[in-house]
Design an enzyme around this catalytic site. Structure first.
Site, PDB file in Angstrom:
ATOM      1  N   SER A 124     -10.705  56.284  -5.163  1.00 23.94           N
ATOM      2  CA  SER A 124      -9.423  56.761  -4.628  1.00 23.94           C
ATOM      3  C   SER A 124      -8.422  55.620  -4.604  1.00 23.94           C
ATOM      4  O   SER A 124      -8.798  54.446  -4.440  1.00 23.94           O
ATOM      5  CB  SER A 124      -9.656  57.266  -3.201  1.00 23.94           C
ATOM      6  OG  SER A 124      -8.436  57.399  -2.512  1.00 23.94           O
ATOM      7  N   TYR A 149     -13.509  56.376   5.850  1.00 26.88           N
ATOM      8  CA  TYR A 149     -13.525  57.120   4.579  1.00 26.88           C
ATOM      9  C   TYR A 149     -13.097  56.202   3.431  1.00 26.88           C
ATOM     10  O   TYR A 149     -13.766  56.092   2.409  1.00 26.88           O
ATOM     11  CB  TYR A 149     -12.595  58.348   4.644  1.00 26.88           C
ATOM     12  CG  TYR A 149     -12.171  58.790   3.269  1.00 26.88           C
ATOM     13  CD1 TYR A 149     -13.063  59.471   2.445  1.00 26.88           C
ATOM     14  CD2 TYR A 149     -10.909  58.458   2.761  1.00 26.88           C
ATOM     15  CE1 TYR A 149     -12.694  59.819   1.148  1.00 26.88           C
ATOM     16  CE2 TYR A 149     -10.542  58.807   1.481  1.00 26.88           C
ATOM     17  CZ  TYR A 149     -11.436  59.488   0.674  1.00 26.88           C
ATOM     18  OH  TYR A 149     -11.082  59.814  -0.612  1.00 26.88           O
ATOM     19  N   LYS A 153     -15.140  54.284  -0.183  1.00 22.52           N
ATOM     20  CA  LYS A 153     -14.743  54.203  -1.590  1.00 22.52           C
ATOM     21  C   LYS A 153     -14.738  52.750  -2.060  1.00 22.52           C
ATOM     22  O   LYS A 153     -15.192  52.427  -3.158  1.00 22.52           O
ATOM     23  CB  LYS A 153     -13.372  54.849  -1.803  1.00 22.52           C
ATOM     24  CG  LYS A 153     -13.354  56.349  -1.522  1.00 22.52           C
ATOM     25  CD  LYS A 153     -14.326  57.105  -2.441  1.00 22.52           C
ATOM     26  CE  LYS A 153     -14.432  58.566  -2.130  1.00 22.52           C
ATOM     27  NZ  LYS A 153     -15.493  59.261  -2.890  1.00 22.52           N
ATOM     28  N   TYR A 177      -8.439  58.199  -7.912  1.00 14.50           N
ATOM     29  CA  TYR A 177      -7.548  59.356  -7.862  1.00 14.50           C
ATOM     30  C   TYR A 177      -6.352  59.079  -6.965  1.00 14.50           C
ATOM     31  O   TYR A 177      -6.501  58.548  -5.874  1.00 14.50           O
ATOM     32  CB  TYR A 177      -8.249  60.577  -7.257  1.00 14.50           C
ATOM     33  CG  TYR A 177      -9.572  60.957  -7.836  1.00 14.50           C
ATOM     34  CD1 TYR A 177      -9.901  60.719  -9.164  1.00 14.50           C
ATOM     35  CD2 TYR A 177     -10.517  61.603  -7.033  1.00 14.50           C
ATOM     36  CE1 TYR A 177     -11.135  61.106  -9.675  1.00 14.50           C
ATOM     37  CE2 TYR A 177     -11.749  61.996  -7.541  1.00 14.50           C
ATOM     38  CZ  TYR A 177     -12.057  61.729  -8.859  1.00 14.50           C
ATOM     39  OH  TYR A 177     -13.271  62.112  -9.347  1.00 14.50           O
TER      40      TYR A 177
HETATM   41  N1  UFG Z   1       2.253  65.084   5.192  1.00 15.06           N
HETATM   42  C1  UFG Z   1       3.217  65.668   6.017  1.00 15.06           C
HETATM   43  N2  UFG Z   1       2.876  66.765   6.730  1.00 15.06           N
HETATM   44  C2  UFG Z   1       1.627  67.329   6.659  1.00 15.06           C
HETATM   45  C3  UFG Z   1       0.654  66.739   5.810  1.00 15.06           C
HETATM   46  C4  UFG Z   1       1.009  65.617   5.103  1.00 15.06           C
HETATM   47  O1  UFG Z   1       4.337  65.176   6.091  1.00 15.06           O
HETATM   48  O2  UFG Z   1       1.387  68.308   7.347  1.00 15.06           O
HETATM   49  C5  UFG Z   1       2.608  63.895   4.416  1.00 15.06           C
HETATM   50  C6  UFG Z   1       1.788  62.694   4.811  1.00 15.06           C
HETATM   51  O3  UFG Z   1       2.379  62.034   5.909  1.00 15.06           O
HETATM   52  C7  UFG Z   1       1.825  61.885   3.530  1.00 15.06           C
HETATM   53  C8  UFG Z   1       1.923  62.941   2.431  1.00 15.06           C
HETATM   54  O4  UFG Z   1       2.329  64.137   3.077  1.00 15.06           O
HETATM   55  O5  UFG Z   1       2.968  61.108   3.502  1.00 15.06           O
HETATM   56  C9  UFG Z   1       0.611  63.186   1.736  1.00 15.06           C
HETATM   57  O6  UFG Z   1      -0.373  63.421   2.712  1.00 15.06           O
HETATM   58  P1  UFG Z   1      -1.835  63.927   2.348  1.00 15.06           P
HETATM   59  O7  UFG Z   1      -2.595  64.010   3.625  1.00 15.06           O
HETATM   60  O8  UFG Z   1      -1.752  65.140   1.503  1.00 15.06           O
HETATM   61  O9  UFG Z   1      -2.372  62.785   1.412  1.00 15.06           O
HETATM   62  P2  UFG Z   1      -2.571  61.236   1.720  1.00 15.06           P
HETATM   63  O10 UFG Z   1      -1.758  60.523   0.715  1.00 15.06           O
HETATM   64  O11 UFG Z   1      -2.366  60.882   3.132  1.00 15.06           O
HETATM   65  O12 UFG Z   1      -4.120  61.143   1.504  1.00 15.06           O
HETATM   66  C10 UFG Z   1      -4.631  60.987   0.253  1.00 15.06           C
HETATM   67  C11 UFG Z   1      -6.027  61.601   0.165  1.00 15.06           C
HETATM   68  C12 UFG Z   1      -6.997  60.833   0.984  1.00 15.06           C
HETATM   69  C13 UFG Z   1      -6.872  59.352   0.731  1.00 15.06           C
HETATM   70  C14 UFG Z   1      -5.458  58.908   0.930  1.00 15.06           C
HETATM   71  C15 UFG Z   1      -5.325  57.443   0.725  1.00 15.06           C
HETATM   72  O13 UFG Z   1      -6.009  62.949   0.607  1.00 15.06           O
HETATM   73  O14 UFG Z   1      -8.284  61.250   0.609  1.00 15.06           O
HETATM   74  O15 UFG Z   1      -4.652  59.619   0.031  1.00 15.06           O
HETATM   75  O16 UFG Z   1      -4.370  57.051  -0.147  1.00 15.06           O
HETATM   76  F1  UFG Z   1      -7.630  58.646   1.575  1.00 15.06           F
END
Ligand code: UFG
Length: 337
Positions: A124, A149, A153, A177
């Site tokens: 990731s 988590y 990785k 990813y």
């Molecule tokens: N977000 C919102 N509202 C929500 C959900 C998400 O504003 O209800 C925002 C988050 O703050 C973030 C963006 O949308 O800025 C993406 O959030 P995600 O949770 O979809 O994805 P992340 O980038 O936080 O997480 C992803 C993977 C994880 C990994 C992480 C680390 O899902 O497995 O990237 O880079 F650990």
């Protein structure tokens, strides 16, 4: 070539199974269904016309792994099976280390014992932590993980690197990813979050369909183009195809090696841009508000993906519009709308 797909009933795993078949590989699925449903197998059958070999079980189960690999004549493995909820990993770190790290060690031991050479590992972009500069490339130094988590990785990558260094007769590719979104264009398979989604796009689609009242944008005061976080959102089918490219590279290799590749689009989009694009391509209005920052969020990250293009011959084919259209079609399908 028969490929064992651990976690093959999951979001990325199931889409990869389809692309493996399209590319002439024969996938065999093992999944403990802890974060996926058996109905995914029917979706896969509807797309491919095939009843795929499926084994229900845990990759910490050495005997099961040995049995499946021997009985099926497996020649390569794609190891998706892992837990992935960042918040849960903070509360239950041992569950994450046991499952994500433990199963990788078990799998590597079994592969050595049975002389199976090819492995693709799900890593990731979380290994980059809070990057100093974007885009990040594979030579960007990794940073300490922000969650257990994420650490599984980082540790997973280290285990693979050390295994190759020790002279093991394996060829291994880790794919880092970025943010997978969307669904299969047939709307037969897609993301099936359990409970309240943590990830942005399933939260958006569940809000649009009426399961959730309102999306909260976690912060608009970041130092980014519009103040919201920036991510590299990749269509899950493009991401799935990267696994086919990785296997093709492994097949060609004569000597053992270990390498890592970023798998993203190379473009950063903000959370607000995602909402705007979702509204535009699906011709609807989303109920959302700006809320406080979510703790642990990276300000912005997107990948330089030149290495995957130059060495694996892989690049994305789909657009953000495609991803958000397919995500919405899938949400409607699972809600019978
Ligand atoms: N977000 C919102 N509202 C929500 C959900 C998400 O504003 O209800 C925002 C988050 O703050 C973030 C963006 O949308 O800025 C993406 O959030 P995600 O949770 O979809 O994805 P992340 O980038 O936080 O997480 C992803 C993977 C994880 C990994 C992480 C680390 O899902 O497995 O990237 O880079 F650990």
């Amino acid at each position: 070539m028969k490929i064992l797909v651990t976690g093959g009933a999951g979001f990325i795993g199931s889409h990869t199974v389809v692309e493996l078949l399209n590319a002439g590989f024969s996938p065999v699925i093992i999944d403990d269904l802890s974060n996926s449903k058996k109905s995914v197998l029917q979706g896969l059958k509807n797309i491919t016309g095939i009843d795929l070999p499926f084994y229900e079980g845990d990759c910490n189960d050495r005997d099961l792994l040995k049995k499946v690999i021997s009985a099926e004549g497996i020649e390569g493995v794609i190891h998706f099976a892992a837990y992935k909820a960042v918040g849960e990993s903070v509360d239950q770190p041992l569950k994450y280390y046991r499952n994500n790290v433990g199963s990788l060690v078990t799998l590597l031991e079994v592969l050595s014992e049975l002389k199976i050479k090819n492995l693709v590992f799900s890593s990731s972009c979380t290994v980059y932590g809070q990057p100093d500069i974007v885009p990040v490339s594979e030579s960007t130094p990794r940073k300490p993980a922000e969650s257990p988590y994420g650490n599984t990785k980082t540790i997973g990558e280290d285990i693979l690197r050390d295994t190759i260094k020790s002279g093991a007769a394996l060829s291994i590719i880790s794919l880092r990813y970025f943010n997978p979104i969307g669904a299969h264009p047939s709307a037969e398979i897609g993301e099936l979050p359990t409970g309240v989604p943590n990830n942005l796009v399933p939260y958006i689609t569940q809000t649009a369909i009426g399961i959730r009242k309102k999306l909260t944008v976690f912060g608009n005061d970041y130092n980014t183009k519009d103040g919201s976080n920036v991510r590299d959102f990749i269509h899950v089918v493009d991401l799935a195809k990267a696994h086919v490219s990785a296997l093709n590279l492994l097949k060609k290799s004569e000597a053992p090696f270990y390498d890592v590749f970023n798998v993203g689009t190379g473009t950063g989009n903000s959370v607000l841009e995602i909402i705007e694009t979702f509204e535009k391509v699906n011709d609807l209005k989303l109920n959302y508000e700006i809320g406080p920052r979510r703790s642990g969020d990276v300000e912005q990250i997107y990948g330089n993906v030149d290495k995957a293009r130059d060495i694996m011959g892989w690049q994305v084919e789909k657009t953000l519009d495609d991803s958000l259209r397919d995500a919405w079609a899938w949400e409607k399908k699972i809600n019978n709308k």
